[in-house]
Design an enzyme around this catalytic site. Structure first.
Site, PDB file in Angstrom:
ATOM      1  N   THR A  65      15.121  30.599  15.642  1.00  0.00           N
ATOM      2  CA  THR A  65      14.480  29.431  16.234  1.00  0.00           C
ATOM      3  C   THR A  65      14.548  28.215  15.320  1.00  0.00           C
ATOM      4  O   THR A  65      14.524  27.073  15.790  1.00  0.00           O
ATOM      5  CB  THR A  65      13.017  29.754  16.572  1.00  0.00           C
ATOM      6  OG1 THR A  65      12.994  30.904  17.433  1.00  0.00           O
ATOM      7  CG2 THR A  65      12.320  28.607  17.275  1.00  0.00           C
ATOM      8  N   TYR A 155      15.612  42.858  12.069  1.00  0.00           N
ATOM      9  CA  TYR A 155      15.700  42.087  13.305  1.00  0.00           C
ATOM     10  C   TYR A 155      16.733  42.763  14.192  1.00  0.00           C
ATOM     11  O   TYR A 155      17.937  42.642  13.974  1.00  0.00           O
ATOM     12  CB  TYR A 155      16.085  40.644  12.985  1.00  0.00           C
ATOM     13  CG  TYR A 155      16.047  39.684  14.160  1.00  0.00           C
ATOM     14  CD1 TYR A 155      15.572  40.054  15.404  1.00  0.00           C
ATOM     15  CD2 TYR A 155      16.482  38.371  14.006  1.00  0.00           C
ATOM     16  CE1 TYR A 155      15.538  39.171  16.465  1.00  0.00           C
ATOM     17  CE2 TYR A 155      16.454  37.470  15.050  1.00  0.00           C
ATOM     18  CZ  TYR A 155      15.988  37.870  16.278  1.00  0.00           C
ATOM     19  OH  TYR A 155      15.957  36.978  17.323  1.00  0.00           O
ATOM     20  N   LYS A 183      11.595  43.739  14.286  1.00  0.00           N
ATOM     21  CA  LYS A 183      11.444  42.780  15.374  1.00  0.00           C
ATOM     22  C   LYS A 183      12.356  43.269  16.487  1.00  0.00           C
ATOM     23  O   LYS A 183      13.579  43.230  16.370  1.00  0.00           O
ATOM     24  CB  LYS A 183      11.818  41.366  14.932  1.00  0.00           C
ATOM     25  CG  LYS A 183      11.726  40.342  16.075  1.00  0.00           C
ATOM     26  CD  LYS A 183      12.172  38.963  15.635  1.00  0.00           C
ATOM     27  CE  LYS A 183      12.140  37.996  16.831  1.00  0.00           C
ATOM     28  NZ  LYS A 183      12.628  36.647  16.476  1.00  0.00           N
ATOM     29  N   VAL A 226       6.891  38.375  17.101  1.00  0.00           N
ATOM     30  CA  VAL A 226       7.477  37.183  16.474  1.00  0.00           C
ATOM     31  C   VAL A 226       8.039  36.363  17.624  1.00  0.00           C
ATOM     32  O   VAL A 226       9.073  36.721  18.194  1.00  0.00           O
ATOM     33  CB  VAL A 226       8.572  37.543  15.456  1.00  0.00           C
ATOM     34  CG1 VAL A 226       9.163  36.282  14.829  1.00  0.00           C
ATOM     35  CG2 VAL A 226       8.023  38.462  14.373  1.00  0.00           C
TER      36      VAL A 226
END
Length: 313
Positions: A65, A155, A183, A226
């Site tokens: 992001t 991730y 995540k 998240v």
């Protein structure tokens, strides 16, 4: 919802502030830009304080992001400096995106985190493009966990990395000393998620990474999320996590559906374009700009997101 804590059996499992506890809502901050196209550090600092004021457990610097691939090294350091300062002042958890497709390059990226004692964990993707075997993935994270100055949050985002991992492999990775959690962002609520959450290694937490699937993952036992969407209505996302943690399903379900609708509008175009567009309309950042190859969000997408935001119960 059970809070997971990381084993303290190895040095990498404990940061300067003590054992890392990956739970609650963490906001992967956008990188705001000013009219000259530079990082708007003041706006970034304000955003960090705002989401923490609204109940976020921590922030993530240089996640996807934050457009880290579009930032140069000095800009990435500036972003990390700002976020570290805020987290030091607030006593909040700071996670920093790190890693690379090659193991040696990922080691170097993780090694740079020693410069910021406020960093509690590193968000590290599965190697992209390389598509190693399951044994190679395990060896990669075993090596990184051994040398990292902070615990790792894996991730898992196969639609970006091209490398899906099943529950059995994630359990093996999660059992490594120095790995705090994952995540989980596979683009759906799949059987592997159900299997993983039904049999977690000790000290290993699952954090929702697909914003629209936060509520069902929390219901299954995820420790938090998240979430780029949590730049907006941060307090409602934290309320949702608290409701599932308290077992208040009747309160959690309608709120979860409403937040999923909001998230769907925010991801109608490549992230973080729509989030930035809404933040700009709210007067929280100086421009809605993203850097190429991303393009600014359409007026229609921003308007739709603002409409869903106003409809939240």
């Amino acid at each position: 919802m059970t809070t997971q804590t990381l084993s303290t059996s190895t040095p990498s499992s404990v940061g300067a502030l003590g054992p890392y506890v990956p739970y609650g809502i963490h906001v992967p901050l956008i990188t705001p830009f000013n009219a000259a196209g530079e990082v708007a550090a003041d706006a970034l600092e304000a955003l960090a304080h705002e989401v923490l004021d609204a109940g976020a457990a921590g922030i993530v610097a240089l996640g996807t992001t934050g457009e880290p691939a579009a930032l140069d090294e000095a800009e990435r350091d500036l972003v990390t400096d700002v976020c570290a300062r805020v987290c030091r002042e607030r006593g909040a958890a700071l996670t920093v995106g790190a890693g690379a497709s090659g193991t040696r390059a990922a080691e170097e990226s993780l090694g740079r985190l020693k410069r910021w004692p406020e960093v509690r964990a590193a968000l590290v993707t599965v190697p992209a493009f390389v598509r190693p075997s399951a044994a190679g993935v395990l060896a990669h994270f075993e090596r990184l966990a051994r040398v990292s100055p902070v615990p790792l949050v894996v991730y898992h985002v196969p639609y970006r990395t091209g490398q899906p991992l099943d529950a059995a492999l994630l359990r093996e990775v999660g059992a490594l000393p120095g790995v705090a959690g994952v995540k989980y962002a596979v683009g759906s609520l799949d059987g592997e998620a159900v299997a993983l959450l039904g049999d977690l290694p000790d000290g290993f937490a699952v954090l929702a990474g697909d914003d629209a699937f936060l509520s069902p993952l929390l219901a299954l036992g995820a420790a938090g999320g998240v979430l780029a969407s949590a730049h907006l209505a941060t307090d409602r996302f934290t309320e949702l996590a608290a409701a599932w943690r308290a077992g208040e399903a009747d309160r959690a379900r309608p709120l979860g559906h409403a937040l999923a609708r909001l998230s769907a509008t925010l991801f109608a175009e490549p992230n973080p374009a729509v989030v930035k567009g809404v933040l700009y309309e709210q007067g929280r950042i100086p421009t809605p700009d993203v850097r190429l190859p991303l393009l600014p969000a359409s007026t229609e997408s921003v308007t739709a997101s603002l409409r869903e935001l106003a409809r939240l119960p």
